[in-house]
Design an enzyme around this catalytic site. Structure first.
Site, mmCIF file in Angstrom:
data_model
loop_
_atom_site.group_PDB
_atom_site.id
_atom_site.type_symbol
_atom_site.label_atom_id
_atom_site.label_comp_id
_atom_site.label_asym_id
_atom_site.label_seq_id
_atom_site.Cartn_x
_atom_site.Cartn_y
_atom_site.Cartn_z
ATOM 1 C CG HIS A 53 -80.098 37.464 108.731
ATOM 2 N ND1 HIS A 53 -80.549 39.257 109.070
ATOM 3 C CD2 HIS A 53 -80.466 38.000 107.467
ATOM 4 C CE1 HIS A 53 -81.288 39.656 108.055
ATOM 5 N NE2 HIS A 53 -80.960 38.833 107.411
ATOM 6 C CD GLU A 55 -78.747 38.381 114.415
ATOM 7 O OE1 GLU A 55 -77.705 37.812 113.150
ATOM 8 O OE2 GLU A 55 -79.246 39.518 114.712
ATOM 9 C CB CYS A 83 -82.900 42.217 111.254
ATOM 10 S SG CYS A 83 -83.027 41.099 110.927
ATOM 11 C CB CYS A 86 -81.826 37.901 113.475
ATOM 12 S SG CYS A 86 -81.139 37.646 112.634
#
Length: 151
Positions: A53, A55, A83, A86
């Site tokens: 992701h 992040e 999420c 993260c």
């Protein structure tokens, strides 16, 4: 344009890089002492890795650059509410502030679906600012999935 909008605009550019790679368009920027120390965008499809992701990509770069897993005093800007994976990584990396654009009612772990940082038992509570350039951040995602459905 305030400082949060300035850095969120850069995160939006990162999201557009992800979109150009046919990745879900999420972008992230990490700032410390008014300097960008890392940028990232989703790379799950490219790397065949569900942890890639925006992040996580940016946090890994920032930690490597700082030669430390601690990102104390830094601010993380992300176009979509993080999420659970993260948000947990942000928690453990000790970022001082989280700034996100659009909420994620299905998967957001800051203020939408889950509320990770409201837990009294966690040892780190960053400042949280949501809704920065939220319309633009949300539109990128909406357009991406609208185009995907057409295909």
């Amino acid at each position: 344009m305030n400082v949060d909008e300035k850095y969120m605009s850069i995160a939006i550019k990162e999201a557009k890089k992800a979109e150009a790679l046919d990745e879900v368009p999420v972008g992230c920027v990490i700032v410390k002492d008014n300097k960008i120390i890392a940028k990232g965008h989703n790379l799950r499809e490219q790397k065949l890795d569900p942890t890639m992701h925006a992040e996580i990509v940016a946090i890994r770069k920032a930690c490597k650059k700082n030669k430390s897993w601690r990102l104390e005093g830094s601010t993380i800007y992300v176009t979509i509410e993080p999420c659970a994976m993260c948000a947990g990584t942000i928690l453990w990396s000790r970022c001082a502030k989280i700034v996100y654009g659009a909420s994620d009612p299905k998967g957001g772990a800051i203020e939408s679906s889950l509320h990770l940082f409201e837990s009294k038992n966690i040892n780190h509570h960053p400042e949280i600012v949501g809704g920065v350039l939220k319309e633009e951040c949300a539109q990128i995602i909406k357009d991406y999935f609208k185009n995907k459905r057409k295909q």
